[in-house]
Design an enzyme around this catalytic site. Sequence first.
Site, PDB file in Angstrom:
ATOM      1  N   LYS A   1      -0.438   4.928   8.663  1.00  0.00           N
ATOM      2  CA  LYS A   1       0.182   5.126   7.339  1.00  0.00           C
ATOM      3  C   LYS A   1      -0.898   5.277   6.271  1.00  0.00           C
ATOM      4  CE  LYS A   1       1.358   1.891   4.564  1.00  0.00           C
ATOM      5  NZ  LYS A   1       1.858   0.821   3.699  1.00  0.00           N
TER       6      LYS A   1
ATOM      7  N   THR B   1       0.871  -1.180   0.000  1.00  0.00           N
ATOM      8  CA  THR B   1       0.000   0.000   0.000  1.00  0.00           C
ATOM      9  C   THR B   1       0.900   1.219   0.000  1.00  0.00           C
ATOM     10  OG1 THR B   1      -1.636  -1.188   1.313  1.00  0.00           O
ATOM     11  CG2 THR B   1      -1.858   1.209   1.204  1.00  0.00           C
TER      12      THR B   1
ATOM     13  N   LYS C   1      -7.695   1.555  -2.582  1.00  0.00           N
ATOM     14  CA  LYS C   1      -7.245   0.968  -1.310  1.00  0.00           C
ATOM     15  C   LYS C   1      -7.280   2.007  -0.177  1.00  0.00           C
ATOM     16  CE  LYS C   1      -4.968  -1.410   1.782  1.00  0.00           C
ATOM     17  NZ  LYS C   1      -5.553  -2.506   2.529  1.00  0.00           N
TER      18      LYS C   1
HETATM   19  P1  NAD Z   1       5.998  -6.369   6.945  1.00  0.00           P
HETATM   20  O1  NAD Z   1       6.760  -5.275   7.583  1.00  0.00           O
HETATM   21  O2  NAD Z   1       5.561  -7.552   7.748  1.00  0.00           O
HETATM   22  O3  NAD Z   1       6.850  -6.965   5.700  1.00  0.00           O
HETATM   23  C1  NAD Z   1       7.700  -6.196   4.897  1.00  0.00           C
HETATM   24  C2  NAD Z   1       8.874  -7.096   4.506  1.00  0.00           C
HETATM   25  O4  NAD Z   1       9.715  -6.364   3.604  1.00  0.00           O
HETATM   26  C3  NAD Z   1       9.751  -7.484   5.701  1.00  0.00           C
HETATM   27  O5  NAD Z   1       9.965  -8.890   5.723  1.00  0.00           O
HETATM   28  C4  NAD Z   1      11.071  -6.732   5.447  1.00  0.00           C
HETATM   29  O6  NAD Z   1      12.215  -7.425   5.940  1.00  0.00           O
HETATM   30  C5  NAD Z   1      11.066  -6.657   3.935  1.00  0.00           C
HETATM   31  N1  NAD Z   1      11.923  -5.613   3.372  1.00  0.00           N
HETATM   32  C6  NAD Z   1      12.122  -4.354   3.837  1.00  0.00           C
HETATM   33  N2  NAD Z   1      12.968  -3.684   3.028  1.00  0.00           N
HETATM   34  C7  NAD Z   1      13.302  -4.542   2.039  1.00  0.00           C
HETATM   35  C8  NAD Z   1      14.130  -4.436   0.890  1.00  0.00           C
HETATM   36  N3  NAD Z   1      14.802  -3.309   0.616  1.00  0.00           N
HETATM   37  N4  NAD Z   1      14.244  -5.514   0.075  1.00  0.00           N
HETATM   38  C9  NAD Z   1      13.581  -6.665   0.355  1.00  0.00           C
HETATM   39  N5  NAD Z   1      12.782  -6.821   1.427  1.00  0.00           N
HETATM   40  C10 NAD Z   1      12.631  -5.771   2.252  1.00  0.00           C
HETATM   41  O7  NAD Z   1       4.760  -5.683   6.228  1.00  0.00           O
HETATM   42  P2  NAD Z   1       3.364  -6.381   5.810  1.00  0.00           P
HETATM   43  O8  NAD Z   1       2.440  -6.388   6.988  1.00  0.00           O
HETATM   44  O9  NAD Z   1       3.668  -7.632   5.065  1.00  0.00           O
HETATM   45  O10 NAD Z   1       2.795  -5.254   4.816  1.00  0.00           O
HETATM   46  C11 NAD Z   1       3.288  -5.098   3.508  1.00  0.00           C
HETATM   47  C12 NAD Z   1       2.388  -4.113   2.784  1.00  0.00           C
HETATM   48  O11 NAD Z   1       1.059  -4.640   2.736  1.00  0.00           O
HETATM   49  C13 NAD Z   1       2.283  -2.742   3.469  1.00  0.00           C
HETATM   50  O12 NAD Z   1       2.282  -1.741   2.484  1.00  0.00           O
HETATM   51  C14 NAD Z   1       0.947  -2.809   4.196  1.00  0.00           C
HETATM   52  O13 NAD Z   1       0.359  -1.523   4.351  1.00  0.00           O
HETATM   53  C15 NAD Z   1       0.140  -3.688   3.261  1.00  0.00           C
HETATM   54  N6  NAD Z   1      -0.953  -4.425   3.910  1.00  0.00           N
HETATM   55  C16 NAD Z   1      -0.746  -5.056   5.111  1.00  0.00           C
HETATM   56  C17 NAD Z   1      -1.804  -5.739   5.715  1.00  0.00           C
HETATM   57  C18 NAD Z   1      -1.624  -6.452   7.034  1.00  0.00           C
HETATM   58  O14 NAD Z   1      -2.629  -6.879   7.629  1.00  0.00           O
HETATM   59  N7  NAD Z   1      -0.406  -6.617   7.542  1.00  0.00           N
HETATM   60  C19 NAD Z   1      -3.063  -5.776   5.093  1.00  0.00           C
HETATM   61  C20 NAD Z   1      -3.228  -5.157   3.850  1.00  0.00           C
HETATM   62  C21 NAD Z   1      -2.164  -4.475   3.275  1.00  0.00           C
END
Ligand code: NAD
Length: 296
Positions: free
Chosen positions: A245, A95, A170
């Site tokens: 966010k 997102t 979204k």
């Molecule tokens: P998260 O923080 O659990 O996962 C992010 C991952 O990216 C981590 O494993 C981190 O190590 C990795 N990362 C960071 N920098 C990196 C890089 N340079 N190269 C490779 N990997 C890298 O986040 P999430 O909860 O999985 O959310 C991801 C996205 O999905 C966000 O934008 C969030 O807003 C969206 N989202 C989350 C949810 C939820 O319930 N968690 C629901 C809908 C949407």
Amino acid sequence: MADIAMVGLGAMGAPMARNLLAAGHALKVYDVVDTAMDGLLAAGARAATPHDVARDVDAVITMLRTGAVVEEVLTGDTSLFASARRGTLFIDSSTIDVASARRLSARAHAAGMSMVDAPVSGGVPGAEAGTLTFMVGGDPPAVDSARPILEAMGRSIVHVGPPGNGQAAKICNNMILGISMIAVAEAFRLAGRLGVDAQTLQQIVTRSSGDCWVVHHNHPLPDLAPGSASDDGYRPGFSSALMLKDLQLGQQAARECGACTPLGARAAALYERFVNEGSADLDFGAIIRQIDSGES
Ligand code: NAD
């Protein structure tokens, strides 16, 4: 079946990647945290580095926290755009802000590739079950190419319009979610002060015009809706930091296009205060504590 690279294997990316493998796609994975890849390697994915993850694949999916990270990964020092072959399809399911999504799509296009923004709704349970909703922004041919890949991870794939429109949908959805969480929290606290039992109000609201997703799936009060984070000490779920966010992305978009969103602004301010007071990692339903504090 496609050759796919998945970058970002956190709470959402890891289960999404598992569903790609389960559907029979060939998968390369990369995350800055090595251990985030372990489970997927055991499930049959190949480990990659930032230098080779986007090389020789049909599609690259990014599932990262913010627009700044997505931009860095796609266009920074070890740019995935630079290492991918022409014709590669980029799918960003993070997102992020609408303007960045549009800018990145234009850059991919200029380099002979295509890109769709495909943020999701459904949270970790939806990612695990493969029942996510994808809101997709992109040109029709790119969306058509993305569809069979997205179908391995989601149940509903909605083409919202041109690049950036998936992100637009979204952040509008999550503005409704953030505002309705606060509305439910306030109403249940008010009812308590007025002597109305919470179970009784729950029965009424779920059959009346106050009904909404929050009261069924993530109630701010415990013991009212099974599976709510409030039943588990507000362990996320969807953290208050991520809700903040998304509300801030909504405010940024509203400013850019001149839309009037007074409740969205108020919800963002409430979550900002809640997060700054140390509650970033609590589920967004814990905002009821802010209301309890009387400092709302
Ligand atoms: P998260 O923080 O659990 O996962 C992010 C991952 O990216 C981590 O494993 C981190 O190590 C990795 N990362 C960071 N920098 C990196 C890089 N340079 N190269 C490779 N990997 C890298 O986040 P999430 O909860 O999985 O959310 C991801 C996205 O999905 C966000 O934008 C969030 O807003 C969206 N989202 C989350 C949810 C939820 O319930 N968690 C629901 C809908 C949407």
